[in-house]
Motif scaffolding. Structure first.
Motif: not given
Length: 438
Positions: A100, A144, A87, A90, A96
């Motif tokens: 995910v 996240l 992540l 990204s 991103a």
């Protein structure tokens, strides 16, 4: 997950009302669910309600000893750190989102593979355990939620990323392969719940979903079917936002059989004959309560009750495993007038009655049964489907602290095995649609 209705004399959770005695059999069974307009049947539900702020109540439980031990002893403690590393690379929303989706999908596949015996176990925790998936997902969502990228990420975009993580790690977005030469069976399960009472909780419906996803069953007469499973959260607001309909809308038309499954009463399976439209309001995994009618599309055509189309006579008479299987026809109707008492019925609701609790109670297990069977009816499908309650998954009587014990492991294995056999038995009684599902 039956918090709202006991077997004979109902005890409702919210409000807490003890109902003395049992009612006489009803005069007439409730009519079939009313169909909505085609537009209402096909309208896409909205996305689940998620926020992009501080850790949720579920995520805050992660730091406890038990969740950390479950992650460590399964090897799933590496899931969130691996996710954070990718992540962090990204460059924008699109990359991103790819991270995910990739990691959410990989988490589901890793959990299924571990339960089904593929790959390394990652630790000494029994392979058939559903709990590592639950806690690893929360570890990912917490990261996240707190992530601070080098690019501008509006709150709505973060919510969309959280939604994709939820859906992919629950197998809700998967597009199963075409199976032209066999039937399809769709099964759903739930996350662990009542975690503030017992943080070690496992959910046998979730364990069954992981054990059975992608596997095949064969009936005595040679019919074959592929089982496809998805998991759902124990959260009222996700259900209000249409997570059940969104996941099942494209699956049910291709299915030969479907079963929503959750944990119910001790020492027995139940086939829930009737499902009610009312929510009883017991707190969910976020400690949120919701009371009243379940919100659905086209509420003017919302029925108070829906019914199972599973072959309940076959399921309750054929030997499928260690536990007895009951045909549960009990419901509770709303008071006939203001200030009156709810009315328990032993043999289903009477015509034009209002729902207070379905056979499965007034919690999310009743609601998923209600939503899935209402979707079946609104789509005009004749596919057999309905709700199965499993026995409560219990620890050994002397185990108050350990993650597992021999009694717990045997109970879980026996429940999962019987879920599979119940699906196989139900398939044997269902119309043959192999070759037409695409």
């Amino acid at each position: 997950m039956r918090t709202g209705l006991a077997r004979t004399c109902a005890l409702l959770t919210v409000p807490l009302i003890a109902l003395a005695g049992c009612a006489e059999p009803p005069e007439e069974a409730a009519p079939p669910a009313t169909k909505a307009s085609p537009a209402a049947a096909s309208a896409p539900p909205t996305a689940p309600v998620l926020t992009a702020s501080s850790p949720t109540v579920e995520e805050q439980r992660l730091d406890g000893k038990v969740p950390q031990e479950l992650l460590r002893r399964s090897g799933f403690d590496a899931v969130a750190p691996d996710f954070v590393r990718e992540l962090g690379e990204s460059a924008g929303y699109e990359s991103a989102e790819r991270a995910v989706v990739r990691h959410g999908t990989a988490l589901w596949r890793r959990a299924v593979d571990r339960v089904q015996g593929r790959g390394l176990p990652g630790g000494d925790l029994a392979r058939d355990d559903d709990r590592p998936l639950y806690w690893a997902r929360l570890a990912m969502s917490r990261e996240l939620r707190a992530w601070k990228p080098d690019f501008t990420l509006p709150p709505d975009d973060r919510v969309r990323l959280l939604d994709r993580l939820e859906r992919t790690s629950r197998n809700q977005e998967a597009q199963p392969p075409a199976v032209l030469d066999r039937d399809r069976v769709v099964m759903t399960g739930f996350d662990p719940f009542t975690l503030d009472d017992e943080i070690r909780t496992s959910n046998p419906s979730g364990a069954a979903a992981l054990a059975l996803d992608g596997t095949e069953i064969t009936t005595p007469d040679g019919r074959r079917a592929r089982i496809e499973t998805v998991l759902f959260p124990v959260r009222w607001d996700d259900f209000s936002a249409g997570t059940v309909e969104r996941a099942l809308r494209t699956r049910l038309p291709k299915a030969t059989l479907f079963a929503t499954v959750s944990q119910g009463m001790p020492d027995e399976f139940d086939v829930e004959r009737y499902n009610g439209a009312r929510r009883g309001g017991a707190p969910d995994n976020l400690k949120v309560s919701r009371l009243g009618l379940a919100p659905v599309d086209d509420p003017t055509a919302q029925p108070q009750w829906t019914t199972t189309s599973l072959p309940y006579k076959t399921l309750t008479t054929v030997k499928t495993g260690r536990f007895p299987v009951r045909d549960n026809t009990h419901v509770v109707e709303a008071p006939a007038k203001d200030g009156g008492d709810p009315v328990p019925r032993k043999d289903g609701p009477v015509r034009d009655s209002r729902a207070w609790a379905g056979g499965g109670g007034d919690y999310l297990s009743n609601e998923i049964a209600y939503r899935a069977t209402l979707l079946r009816d609104r789509l005009g499908l004749s596919v057999p489907g309905g709700h199965l309650h499993t026995p409560v998954l219990e620890f050994g009587p002397k185990n108050t602290a350990e993650l597992t014990d021999p009694v717990f492991l045997k109970n879980r294995a026996d429940i999962v095995k019987q879920v599979r056999e119940l699906l196989r038995t139900a398939l044997g009684a269902a119309p043959d649609t192999s070759g037409s599902s695409g």
